[in-house]
Design a protein around this motif. Structure first.
Motif, PDB file in Angstrom:
ATOM      1  N   ALA A 134     -34.313  18.267 -12.093  1.00 13.36           N
ATOM      2  CA  ALA A 134     -33.468  19.558 -11.816  1.00 13.36           C
ATOM      3  C   ALA A 134     -32.113  18.996 -11.139  1.00 13.36           C
ATOM      4  N   LEU A 135     -32.414  18.139 -10.115  1.00 15.58           N
ATOM      5  CA  LEU A 135     -31.287  17.352  -8.993  1.00 15.58           C
ATOM      6  C   LEU A 135     -30.470  16.427  -9.822  1.00 15.58           C
ATOM      7  N   MET A 136     -30.989  15.657 -10.933  1.00 13.80           N
ATOM      8  CA  MET A 136     -30.239  14.571 -11.582  1.00 13.80           C
ATOM      9  C   MET A 136     -28.993  15.060 -12.048  1.00 13.80           C
ATOM     10  N   PRO A 137     -28.608  16.100 -12.873  1.00 12.67           N
ATOM     11  CA  PRO A 137     -27.330  16.357 -13.323  1.00 12.67           C
ATOM     12  C   PRO A 137     -26.474  16.795 -11.951  1.00 12.67           C
ATOM     13  N   LEU A 138     -26.963  17.040 -10.912  1.00 11.64           N
ATOM     14  CA  LEU A 138     -26.107  17.741  -9.782  1.00 11.64           C
ATOM     15  C   LEU A 138     -25.538  16.289  -8.841  1.00 11.64           C
ATOM     16  N   ILE A 139     -26.605  15.436  -8.561  1.00 16.86           N
ATOM     17  CA  ILE A 139     -26.333  14.518  -7.651  1.00 16.86           C
ATOM     18  C   ILE A 139     -26.608  13.044  -8.150  1.00 16.86           C
ATOM     19  N   GLY A 140     -26.771  13.041  -9.606  1.00 18.71           N
ATOM     20  CA  GLY A 140     -27.274  11.570 -10.063  1.00 18.71           C
ATOM     21  C   GLY A 140     -28.800  11.248  -9.999  1.00 18.71           C
ATOM     22  N   ILE A 187     -26.829   8.498 -18.278  1.00 17.71           N
ATOM     23  CA  ILE A 187     -27.660   9.091 -17.358  1.00 17.71           C
ATOM     24  C   ILE A 187     -26.758   9.144 -16.275  1.00 17.71           C
ATOM     25  N   PRO A 188     -26.927  10.615 -15.513  1.00 18.20           N
ATOM     26  CA  PRO A 188     -26.097  10.814 -14.447  1.00 18.20           C
ATOM     27  C   PRO A 188     -26.408   9.997 -13.238  1.00 18.20           C
TER      28      PRO A 188
END
Length: 191
Positions: A134-140, A187-188
């Motif tokens: 869930a956090l990957m798209p927001l903060i990498g 990948i973010p």
């Protein structure tokens, strides 16, 4: 001054040498199969009861049924022209069948272990993995992956802080090197 090994009685009453007095190159006496089986029986965690077996079977049934419904919503298609839900549906059907089998035939299973504090470790792993996704798209991926590694190694794996921090940093650096620098994936990432 020469030291003599301290001798005490072993489990079966035979004399046993304590490790403090034995020479470093001497191997401890091997256990017989019966002694080994008795030792395993002593160290075995307590058995789960019929209620715990039924509860775990119902959880598998619930997850499998929910996945089957979601698979149907995605569409099954045909084996010649499969849609996205076909393989998840088949795997979910196997889960439901195994859950039913365990619910019916596994009621008297004596090998199942009782739920303990460590029974929540897989749930903790799943929740932290979902948080990372869930956090990957927001903060990498770097910060969530580092936090995930730290939680898994230190709190689930009981590693030392030194090895936890070192290995966690190396894992994130390796993933960055492989997926961002070498493969140039989408990948973010922060950097």
């Amino acid at each position: 001054m020469e030291t003599t090994p301290a001798v005490s009685a072993g489990r079966d009453g035979s004399p046993a040498v304590r490790s403090g007095g034995a020479a470093p190159d001497e191997m401890p006496e091997a256990l017989t199969p019966e002694q080994l089986a008795a030792q395993w029986e002593e160290e075995k965690p307590p058995a789960a009861g019929a209620l715990a077996n039924a509860a775990s079977s119902l959880v598998v049934l619930g997850v499998g049924t929910g996945a089957m419904v979601l698979s149907l919503v995605m569409g099954l298609g045909t084996p010649a022209a499969p849609e996205p839900g076909l393989w998840p549906f088949m795997i979910s059907a196997v889960m439901v069948a195994l859950g039913l089998f365990q619910l019916i035939a596994g009621r008297h299973n004596r090998d199942a272990e009782k739920f303990t504090r460590m029974s929540f470790a897989p749930l903790t792993g799943l929740v932290t993995l979902a948080a990372m996704v869930a956090l990957m798209p927001l903060i990498g991926f770097e910060i969530p992956a580092l936090i995930l590694c730290i939680i898994w190694m230190r709190f689930l794996g009981s590693e030392t802080w030194r090895s936890t921090l070192l290995v966690s940093a190396l894992v994130v650096i390796a993933f960055y090197g492989i997926f961002v620098l070498a493969l140039n994936t989408s990948i973010p990432h922060l950097f």
